[in-house]
Design a protein around this motif. Structure first.
Motif, PDB file in Angstrom:
ATOM      1  N   ARG A   1     -14.219  -2.197  -9.959  1.00 46.18           N
ATOM      2  CA  ARG A   1     -14.179  -1.514 -10.634  1.00 46.18           C
ATOM      3  C   ARG A   1     -14.657  -1.871 -12.464  1.00 46.18           C
ATOM      4  O   ARG A   1     -15.088  -1.135 -12.997  1.00 46.18           O
ATOM      5  CB  ARG A   1     -13.786  -0.475 -10.793  1.00 46.18           C
TER       6      ARG A   1
ATOM      7  N   GLY B   1      -7.681   7.383  -4.549  1.00 41.30           N
ATOM      8  CA  GLY B   1      -8.842   6.556  -4.794  1.00 41.30           C
ATOM      9  C   GLY B   1      -8.175   6.303  -6.228  1.00 41.30           C
ATOM     10  O   GLY B   1      -8.498   7.537  -6.968  1.00 41.30           O
ATOM     11  N   LYS B   2      -9.110   5.022  -6.977  1.00 46.65           N
ATOM     12  CA  LYS B   2      -9.041   5.567  -8.188  1.00 46.65           C
ATOM     13  C   LYS B   2     -10.437   5.667  -9.248  1.00 46.65           C
ATOM     14  O   LYS B   2     -11.688   4.721  -8.678  1.00 46.65           O
ATOM     15  CB  LYS B   2      -9.225   3.532  -9.108  1.00 46.65           C
TER      16      LYS B   2
ATOM     17  N   PRO C   1      -3.111   7.756  -7.941  1.00 50.82           N
ATOM     18  CA  PRO C   1      -4.072   6.808  -7.485  1.00 50.82           C
ATOM     19  C   PRO C   1      -3.249   5.649  -6.801  1.00 50.82           C
ATOM     20  O   PRO C   1      -3.390   5.065  -5.512  1.00 50.82           O
ATOM     21  CB  PRO C   1      -5.324   6.819  -7.819  1.00 50.82           C
ATOM     22  N   ARG C   2      -2.640   5.326  -7.488  1.00 54.38           N
ATOM     23  CA  ARG C   2      -2.128   3.859  -7.209  1.00 54.38           C
ATOM     24  C   ARG C   2      -0.362   3.789  -6.705  1.00 54.38           C
ATOM     25  O   ARG C   2      -0.191   5.016  -7.707  1.00 54.38           O
ATOM     26  CB  ARG C   2      -2.744   3.051  -7.682  1.00 54.38           C
TER      27      ARG C   2
ATOM     28  N   ASP D   1      -5.337  -2.803 -11.207  1.00 51.39           N
ATOM     29  CA  ASP D   1      -6.832  -4.040 -11.143  1.00 51.39           C
ATOM     30  C   ASP D   1      -6.905  -4.684 -12.451  1.00 51.39           C
ATOM     31  O   ASP D   1      -8.344  -4.838 -12.889  1.00 51.39           O
ATOM     32  CB  ASP D   1      -8.008  -2.431 -11.596  1.00 51.39           C
TER      33      ASP D   1
ATOM     34  N   THR E   1      -1.503   1.060  -2.367  1.00 49.14           N
ATOM     35  CA  THR E   1      -1.152   2.289  -2.246  1.00 49.14           C
ATOM     36  C   THR E   1       0.084   2.931  -1.409  1.00 49.14           C
ATOM     37  O   THR E   1       0.350   3.894  -1.390  1.00 49.14           O
ATOM     38  CB  THR E   1      -1.868   3.306  -1.271  1.00 49.14           C
TER      39      THR E   1
ATOM     40  N   ASP F   1     -11.833   2.830  -3.387  1.00 46.78           N
ATOM     41  CA  ASP F   1     -10.558   2.191  -4.141  1.00 46.78           C
ATOM     42  C   ASP F   1     -11.330   1.049  -4.652  1.00 46.78           C
ATOM     43  O   ASP F   1     -10.121   0.254  -3.994  1.00 46.78           O
ATOM     44  CB  ASP F   1      -9.120   2.583  -4.361  1.00 46.78           C
TER      45      ASP F   1
ATOM     46  N   GLN G   1      -5.412   1.872   2.691  1.00 53.55           N
ATOM     47  CA  GLN G   1      -6.062   3.165   1.441  1.00 53.55           C
ATOM     48  C   GLN G   1      -6.152   4.402   1.845  1.00 53.55           C
ATOM     49  O   GLN G   1      -6.351   4.706   3.000  1.00 53.55           O
ATOM     50  CB  GLN G   1      -7.423   2.799   0.914  1.00 53.55           C
TER      51      GLN G   1
END
Length: 435
Positions: free
Chosen positions: A306, A290-291, A99-100, A119, A334, A301, A286
């Motif tokens: 989060r 996504g995370k 996702p990233r 994150d 991303t 995300d 994005q």
């Protein structure tokens, strides 16, 4: 605010007043054991630590691509090949993209790197058992020598990254059952593979002479020692400039003044490694999955939110170090921008940039059956992303951007890009080494 490189030329004489960082010294880095470094080198390039024995740490963090992989969002399990040439295996399609964007690994052995991942979900915290805060809990966070070592627990347990999917191998099955630690856990199964490989025996004896066999934390400690040693980066032209050994080129010097003065880049990209280690919402486009948690489907995300649960952290991501940034694209969490100059231009006014973003520039390996662009097509998602941005726009002329790119190129360190030990010809398992 509008600024031009021609105006900034008049600031060069006064640029000594800018808060330039001090030169990097040996004291800025953790000490490493050479025997652990050698063991870690083999483990970093050996696919033995992936569930299906087909992916190594180096698959997504390869020196050929400046310790990343040259694409926006990686293909882990179910992919074949290296870097931009990696493709989905039609006989074992990946369930999802990573996702990233794969971050670069430079200088992660420096003491000031006390938070990792986009994150910041893992960080040094003296109040926690083992001195680390991770989403894995106290039991799984214990025993690692340092933060850099502890971060290795994540990719080997991820079905989409290295573990493989539920019915494919014993490691993935253990992860699915939630059995990570203990004699039947995923970590023990990975450790057993290494201990049972004859070629690793002398390396283990040298690195851990009193142990006999390695545990997963020993494996992680060795990989961390290797990364800290291999990709220390402090011999760039900018480092020579800070040490008074050589001047920057006129264009790079103009970019330096811009970076540390009028453009305000050093507000976030501060310190010896050009990062404040903080989290900022910068409106990076994005796309992809996504995370998300396993039960979610293509959720937004929300980045740091989060981890902290604070709405003020929505869409905030960690400020990356800019060491060797000229070679570590694509850029953004991303990997939205393949071109550094284009990323700088959009980064200066991220809200306006979202309206003109062209998905056609994204280096994204094809993955059949996956919907990648739903967030870009959602007016609600775009509005939320824009609302989180709080920076003041800066208008950069093309000459300003060219000067900034020249300065950022002065952060390129040939010794770090090449690596100190390099890619081994073979690894003890005998599995293929991606070169």
């Amino acid at each position: 605010m509008r600024i031009t490189a021609f105006f900034l030329a008049g600031l060069i004489a006064g640029a000594a007043h800018a808060e330039l960082p001090d030169p990097i010294t040996d004291e800025d880095y953790m000490a490493v054991d050479p025997a652990q470094v050698k063991l870690g080198q083999m483990l970093f390039y050996d696919p033995i630590l992936s569930g299906n024995r087909n992916i190594a740490c180096a698959t997504c963090h390869h020196p050929k691509f400046a310790t990343a992989d040259g694409v926006a969002l990686s293909l882990g399990e179910g992919g074949k090949g290296l870097g931009p040439e990696r493709r989905a295996d039609p006989e074992n399609l990946p369930e999802e993209r990573i996702p990233r964007n794969a971050p670069a690994l430079f200088n992660l052995g420096a003491h000031e790197f006390t938070v990792l991942f986009h994150d910041g979900r893992i960080e040094v915290d003296p109040t926690k058992p083992g001195g680390l805060r991770t989403p894995m809990g106290a039991e799984m966070s214990a025993g690692f020598a340092n933060l850099l070592s502890a971060q290795t627990m994540f990719p080997v347990l991820s079905a989409d990254e290295m573990a493989g999917h539920y019915s494919e191998n014993d490691v993935a099955q253990a992860v699915r059952q939630g059995v990570i630690t203990g004699p039947d856990g995923a970590w023990a199964k990975l450790s057993a593979r290494v201990n049972e490989t004859p070629g690793y025996k002398p390396l283990i004896e040298a690195a851990y002479p009193e142990a006999g066999e390695v545990t997963f934390t020993d494996i992680s400690d060795a990989i961390a020692a290797f990364m800290a040693f291999e990709w220390r980066s402090d011999t760039s032209p900018f480092d020579a400039y800070l040490r008074g050994q050589a001047p920057l080129s006129p264009q790079a010097d103009l970019g330096r003044a811009l970076f540390y003065e009028e453009a305000g880049c050093s507000t976030c990209h501060a310190g010896k490694f050009q990062t404040d280690h903080g989290f900022h919402a910068m409106g990076v486009p994005q796309f992809g999955p996504g995370k998300v948690a396993r039960f979610e489907n293509h959720a937004r995300d929300l980045g740091r939110m989060r981890v902290t649960g604070r709405e003020t952290d929505a869409y905030a991501f960690r400020t990356p170090s800019l060491r060797n940034v000229a070679l570590t694209g694509p850029y953004g969490h991303t990997g939205s921008h393949a071109d550094l100059a284009a990323f700088i231009a959009d980064h200066a006014d991220p809200v306006a940039a979202l309206d003109r973003f062209d998905p056609g520039q994204v280096k994204l390996p094809e993955l059949p059956g996956v919907e990648d662009w739903r967030h870009l097509a959602s007016a609600e998602d775009q509005a939320a992303l824009k609302a989180a941005v709080r920076v003041t726009p800066v208008t950069l002329e093309s000459a300003d951007i060219a000067a900034l790119v020249a300065f950022l190129d002065s952060l390129t360190d040939p010794a770090a890009i090449t690596g100190r030990l390099g890619i081994p010809e073979t690894v003890p398992s005998g599995l293929p080494v991606e070169r």
